[in-house]
Design a protein around this motif. Structure first.
Motif, PDB file in Angstrom:
ATOM      1  N   SER B  27       0.825  -1.200   0.000  1.00  0.00           N
ATOM      2  CA  SER B  27       0.000   0.000   0.000  1.00  0.00           C
ATOM      3  C   SER B  27       0.865   1.258   0.000  1.00  0.00           C
ATOM      4  CB  SER B  27      -0.901  -0.006   1.237  1.00  0.00           C
ATOM      5  OG  SER B  27      -1.701   1.160   1.280  1.00  0.00           O
ATOM      6  N   GLY B  28       0.551   2.161  -0.899  1.00  0.00           N
ATOM      7  CA  GLY B  28       1.277   3.424  -0.962  1.00  0.00           C
ATOM      8  C   GLY B  28       2.495   3.410  -1.864  1.00  0.00           C
ATOM      9  N   HIS B  29       2.844   2.244  -2.362  1.00  0.00           N
ATOM     10  CA  HIS B  29       4.004   2.177  -3.259  1.00  0.00           C
ATOM     11  C   HIS B  29       3.638   2.736  -4.627  1.00  0.00           C
ATOM     12  CE1 HIS B  29       7.011  -0.752  -1.212  1.00  0.00           C
ATOM     13  NE2 HIS B  29       6.562   0.187  -0.381  1.00  0.00           N
ATOM     14  N   VAL B  30       4.465   3.644  -5.070  1.00  0.00           N
ATOM     15  CA  VAL B  30       4.202   4.355  -6.323  1.00  0.00           C
ATOM     16  C   VAL B  30       4.581   3.514  -7.531  1.00  0.00           C
ATOM     17  CG1 VAL B  30       4.919   6.348  -7.690  1.00  0.00           C
ATOM     18  CG2 VAL B  30       4.472   6.610  -5.243  1.00  0.00           C
ATOM     19  N   SER B  31       5.722   2.859  -7.442  1.00  0.00           N
ATOM     20  CA  SER B  31       6.262   2.134  -8.593  1.00  0.00           C
ATOM     21  C   SER B  31       5.918   0.655  -8.522  1.00  0.00           C
ATOM     22  CB  SER B  31       7.785   2.295  -8.645  1.00  0.00           C
ATOM     23  OG  SER B  31       8.136   3.654  -8.767  1.00  0.00           O
ATOM     24  N   LEU B  32       5.618   0.101  -9.697  1.00  0.00           N
ATOM     25  CA  LEU B  32       5.295  -1.328  -9.781  1.00  0.00           C
ATOM     26  C   LEU B  32       5.961  -1.894 -11.020  1.00  0.00           C
ATOM     27  CD1 LEU B  32       1.974  -3.107  -9.052  1.00  0.00           C
ATOM     28  CD2 LEU B  32       3.141  -3.559 -11.221  1.00  0.00           C
ATOM     29  N   PHE B  33       6.518  -3.066 -10.848  1.00  0.00           N
ATOM     30  CA  PHE B  33       7.292  -3.711 -11.910  1.00  0.00           C
ATOM     31  C   PHE B  33       6.829  -5.153 -12.094  1.00  0.00           C
ATOM     32  CE2 PHE B  33      10.716  -0.540 -11.751  1.00  0.00           C
ATOM     33  CZ  PHE B  33      10.513  -0.006 -10.486  1.00  0.00           C
ATOM     34  N   TRP B  34       6.927  -5.616 -13.304  1.00  0.00           N
ATOM     35  CA  TRP B  34       6.759  -7.041 -13.603  1.00  0.00           C
ATOM     36  C   TRP B  34       8.076  -7.576 -14.167  1.00  0.00           C
ATOM     37  CZ3 TRP B  34       2.777 -10.170 -12.370  1.00  0.00           C
ATOM     38  CH2 TRP B  34       1.531  -9.596 -12.077  1.00  0.00           C
ATOM     39  N   TYR B  35       8.444  -8.745 -13.665  1.00  0.00           N
ATOM     40  CA  TYR B  35       9.630  -9.437 -14.151  1.00  0.00           C
ATOM     41  C   TYR B  35       9.248 -10.866 -14.537  1.00  0.00           C
ATOM     42  CZ  TYR B  35      12.937  -5.894 -12.454  1.00  0.00           C
ATOM     43  OH  TYR B  35      13.651  -4.739 -12.260  1.00  0.00           O
ATOM     44  N   GLN B  36      10.010 -11.420 -15.450  1.00  0.00           N
ATOM     45  CA  GLN B  36       9.859 -12.820 -15.839  1.00  0.00           C
ATOM     46  C   GLN B  36      11.131 -13.549 -15.417  1.00  0.00           C
ATOM     47  OE1 GLN B  36      10.481 -14.030 -20.015  1.00  0.00           O
ATOM     48  NE2 GLN B  36       8.408 -14.849 -19.983  1.00  0.00           N
ATOM     49  N   TYR B  48       7.077  -1.460 -16.377  1.00  0.00           N
ATOM     50  CA  TYR B  48       7.151  -0.598 -15.186  1.00  0.00           C
ATOM     51  C   TYR B  48       6.012   0.407 -15.199  1.00  0.00           C
ATOM     52  CZ  TYR B  48       8.826   3.663 -12.785  1.00  0.00           C
ATOM     53  OH  TYR B  48       8.950   4.789 -12.019  1.00  0.00           O
ATOM     54  N   PHE B  49       5.379   0.572 -14.036  1.00  0.00           N
ATOM     55  CA  PHE B  49       4.327   1.564 -13.836  1.00  0.00           C
ATOM     56  C   PHE B  49       4.745   2.558 -12.758  1.00  0.00           C
ATOM     57  CE2 PHE B  49       0.680  -0.179 -16.129  1.00  0.00           C
ATOM     58  CZ  PHE B  49       1.041  -1.500 -16.305  1.00  0.00           C
ATOM     59  N   GLN B  50       4.409   3.791 -13.001  1.00  0.00           N
ATOM     60  CA  GLN B  50       4.476   4.804 -11.947  1.00  0.00           C
ATOM     61  C   GLN B  50       3.040   5.259 -11.741  1.00  0.00           C
ATOM     62  OE1 GLN B  50       7.529   7.855 -12.341  1.00  0.00           O
ATOM     63  NE2 GLN B  50       6.180   9.345 -11.408  1.00  0.00           N
ATOM     64  N   PHE B  66       0.335  -8.070 -22.096  1.00  0.00           N
ATOM     65  CA  PHE B  66      -0.290  -6.782 -21.828  1.00  0.00           C
ATOM     66  C   PHE B  66      -0.404  -6.592 -20.320  1.00  0.00           C
ATOM     67  CE2 PHE B  66      -3.032  -3.229 -22.396  1.00  0.00           C
ATOM     68  CZ  PHE B  66      -4.052  -3.337 -21.460  1.00  0.00           C
ATOM     69  N   ALA B  67      -0.062  -5.410 -19.831  1.00  0.00           N
ATOM     70  CA  ALA B  67      -0.167  -5.147 -18.397  1.00  0.00           C
ATOM     71  C   ALA B  67      -0.940  -3.865 -18.171  1.00  0.00           C
ATOM     72  CB  ALA B  67       1.222  -5.039 -17.770  1.00  0.00           C
ATOM     73  N   GLU B  68      -1.637  -3.808 -17.044  1.00  0.00           N
ATOM     74  CA  GLU B  68      -2.384  -2.607 -16.706  1.00  0.00           C
ATOM     75  C   GLU B  68      -2.385  -2.408 -15.204  1.00  0.00           C
ATOM     76  OE1 GLU B  68      -6.338  -3.170 -18.202  1.00  0.00           O
ATOM     77  OE2 GLU B  68      -6.767  -4.832 -16.867  1.00  0.00           O
ATOM     78  N   VAL B  74      -3.539  -2.122  -7.738  1.00  0.00           N
ATOM     79  CA  VAL B  74      -3.488  -3.488  -8.257  1.00  0.00           C
ATOM     80  C   VAL B  74      -3.106  -3.471  -9.734  1.00  0.00           C
ATOM     81  CG1 VAL B  74      -4.878  -5.526  -8.782  1.00  0.00           C
ATOM     82  CG2 VAL B  74      -5.153  -4.345  -6.586  1.00  0.00           C
ATOM     83  N   SER B  75      -2.305  -4.458 -10.109  1.00  0.00           N
ATOM     84  CA  SER B  75      -1.900  -4.586 -11.504  1.00  0.00           C
ATOM     85  C   SER B  75      -2.207  -5.999 -11.994  1.00  0.00           C
ATOM     86  CB  SER B  75      -0.407  -4.300 -11.659  1.00  0.00           C
ATOM     87  OG  SER B  75       0.013  -4.480 -13.010  1.00  0.00           O
ATOM     88  N   THR B  76      -2.486  -6.085 -13.288  1.00  0.00           N
ATOM     89  CA  THR B  76      -2.735  -7.371 -13.919  1.00  0.00           C
ATOM     90  C   THR B  76      -1.819  -7.521 -15.131  1.00  0.00           C
ATOM     91  OG1 THR B  76      -5.059  -7.305 -13.244  1.00  0.00           O
ATOM     92  CG2 THR B  76      -4.460  -8.880 -14.958  1.00  0.00           C
ATOM     93  N   LEU B  77      -1.185  -8.664 -15.214  1.00  0.00           N
ATOM     94  CA  LEU B  77      -0.398  -9.016 -16.395  1.00  0.00           C
ATOM     95  C   LEU B  77      -1.194 -10.072 -17.156  1.00  0.00           C
ATOM     96  CD1 LEU B  77       2.293  -8.927 -18.052  1.00  0.00           C
ATOM     97  CD2 LEU B  77       3.087 -10.803 -16.590  1.00  0.00           C
ATOM     98  N   LYS B  78      -1.500  -9.766 -18.392  1.00  0.00           N
ATOM     99  CA  LYS B  78      -2.294 -10.683 -19.211  1.00  0.00           C
ATOM    100  C   LYS B  78      -1.431 -11.226 -20.348  1.00  0.00           C
ATOM    101  CE  LYS B  78      -6.608  -8.263 -18.181  1.00  0.00           C
ATOM    102  NZ  LYS B  78      -7.768  -7.500 -18.720  1.00  0.00           N
TER     103      LYS B  78
END
Lengths: 110, 114
Positions: B27-36, B48-50, B66-68, B74-78
């Protein structure tokens, strides 16, 4: 091309001994480095970081050494414990340009 | 929450199926990343999302990925039309700031495409 690599894929140490895990990097412009620990089935866990304006940083039982001249990074773990058994990754870069090496598996023998 | 939460922990998909992987950052984290992360390898950057803005998607391997992050949490990787080479652990990470502060990783979703 630029890369972050590790010297040894596996390391086995006796419980109570000190461990040293090495990492080489090739991007001389790198100025931020992180060590992560990854246990089986879990995500990487932050251990310690260092910026290029430092050559040494200490945490609890861990020390990171940075040698910019030879582009080498090491993680020293004092008095290694069974709970230290994991894969250790060095990573270099900033948020969206974080590059990880393949990892070194540390095994601690009782 | 106490940490980054990812679901499901395991996903088996038949080749050609679509999958959706969820990430609940701290909660409160600005940055979000997906890694494989492929077996025996280090994590590889995907995107990467800000907040809600996707600032970098250069690591996505194909247009099937695709990511959103529509509300900046919350983020979803499709992954559409999954292929066997998509089999890997997908890690989500978040950080409090945008200045390269350490990433906090979830435990990942292990995707197996059969």
């Amino acid at each position: 091309g630029e890369s972050v690599g590790l010297h040894l894929p596996t390391l086995s140490v006796q419980e109570g001994d000190n461990s040293i895990i090495n990492c080489a990097y090739s991007n001389s412009a790198s100025d931020y480095f992180i060590w992560y620990k990854q246990e089986s089935g879990k995500g990487p866990q932050f251990i310690i970081d260092i910026r290029s304006n430092m050559d040494k940083r200490q945490g609890q039982r861990v020390t990171v050494l940075l040698n910019k001249t030879v582009k080498h990074l090491s993680l020293q773990i004092a008095a290694t414990q069974p709970g230290d058994s994991a894969v250790y990754f060095c990573a270099e870069g900033e948020y969206n340009d974080m590059r990880f090496g393949a990892g070194t598996r540390l095994t601690v023998k009782p | 929450g106490a940490g980054v939460s990812q679901s499901p922990r395991y996903k088996v998909a038949k080749r050609g199926q679509d999958v959706a992987l969820r990430c609940d950052p701290i909660s409160g984290h600005v940055s979000l990343f997906w890694y494989q992360q492929a077996l025996g390898q280090g994590p590889e950057f995907l995107t990467y999302f800000q907040n809600e803005a996707q600032l970098d998607k250069s690591g996505l391997p194909s247009d099937r990925f695709f990511a959103e992050r529509p509300e900046g949490s919350v983020s979803t990787l499709k992954i559409q039309r999954t292929q066997q080479e998509d089999s890997a652990v997908y890690l989500c990470a978040s950080s409090l700031r945008t200045d390269g502060s350490p990433l906090h990783f979830g435990n990942g979703t292990r995707l197996t495409v059969t």
